[in-house]
Design a protein around this motif. Structure first.
Motif, PDB file in Angstrom:
ATOM      1  N   ARG A   1       1.296  18.625 -37.138  1.00 16.76           N
ATOM      2  CA  ARG A   1       1.805  19.553 -36.459  1.00 16.76           C
ATOM      3  C   ARG A   1       0.893  19.873 -35.058  1.00 16.76           C
ATOM      4  O   ARG A   1       1.337  20.118 -33.950  1.00 16.76           O
TER       5      ARG A   1
ATOM      6  N   GLY B   1      -3.910  13.448 -35.547  1.00 16.26           N
ATOM      7  CA  GLY B   1      -2.655  13.146 -34.497  1.00 16.26           C
ATOM      8  C   GLY B   1      -1.895  11.997 -34.999  1.00 16.26           C
ATOM      9  O   GLY B   1      -0.808  11.911 -34.549  1.00 16.26           O
TER      10      GLY B   1
ATOM     11  N   ALA C   1       4.197  13.617 -38.731  1.00 20.18           N
ATOM     12  CA  ALA C   1       3.144  13.698 -37.761  1.00 20.18           C
ATOM     13  C   ALA C   1       2.566  15.143 -37.951  1.00 20.18           C
ATOM     14  O   ALA C   1       3.282  15.997 -38.358  1.00 20.18           O
TER      15      ALA C   1
ATOM     16  N   SER D   1       0.619   9.577 -36.691  1.00 19.74           N
ATOM     17  CA  SER D   1       1.892   9.890 -37.649  1.00 19.74           C
ATOM     18  C   SER D   1       2.029   8.744 -38.817  1.00 19.74           C
ATOM     19  O   SER D   1       1.198   7.453 -38.811  1.00 19.74           O
TER      20      SER D   1
ATOM     21  N   ALA E   1      -2.401  18.325 -33.170  1.00 16.05           N
ATOM     22  CA  ALA E   1      -3.083  16.959 -32.914  1.00 16.05           C
ATOM     23  C   ALA E   1      -4.363  16.636 -33.282  1.00 16.05           C
ATOM     24  O   ALA E   1      -4.991  15.846 -33.677  1.00 16.05           O
TER      25      ALA E   1
ATOM     26  N   THR F   1      -5.251  15.833 -39.260  1.00 15.32           N
ATOM     27  CA  THR F   1      -4.936  14.463 -40.266  1.00 15.32           C
ATOM     28  C   THR F   1      -3.976  14.693 -41.328  1.00 15.32           C
ATOM     29  O   THR F   1      -4.373  15.699 -42.043  1.00 15.32           O
TER      30      THR F   1
END
Length: 103
Positions: A86, A40, A84, A42, A88, A91
């Motif tokens: 898509r 998750g 980020a 960014s 969560a 990675t």
């Protein structure tokens, strides 16, 4: 065979361009991004240009992986692309993205 473009019309109801006598267009392909720090997380990548961008411009991003993006820290020198995953639970991989700027 490519067709030569000799005219570019700006639709009357569109937002005003940053420069009234021309349309600015810039493209950068395969801009490298770092690997995400975990599920998750960014990553932020600064994108700069050798010539100033107009004061008003739009940015299109094509992430080359399953990711969402947003733009921050806009200036006439460039901006930051934030990626980020898509989902969560995923990675981000070290990879690249493409950007196009219109103004």
């Amino acid at each position: 065979m490519p067709l030569p473009v000799q005219r570019f019309d700006v639709i009357g109801s569109a937002d005003q361009l940053g420069m009234q006598d021309r349309v600015a267009f810039a493209i950068k392909k395969a801009v490298a991004n770092a690997i995400g720090g975990g599920a998750g997380a960014s990553v932020a990548t600064v994108v700069t240009f050798s010539e100033p961008l107009p004061t008003n411009y739009a940015v299109l991003v094509t992430p080359n992986q399953d990711a969402t993006f947003w733009i921050s820290a806009r200036s006439t020198a460039g901006f930051t692309v934030n990626l980020a995953p898509r989902l969560a639970a995923n990675t981000l991989a070290a990879g690249s993205f493409d950007v196009a700027v219109f103004g």
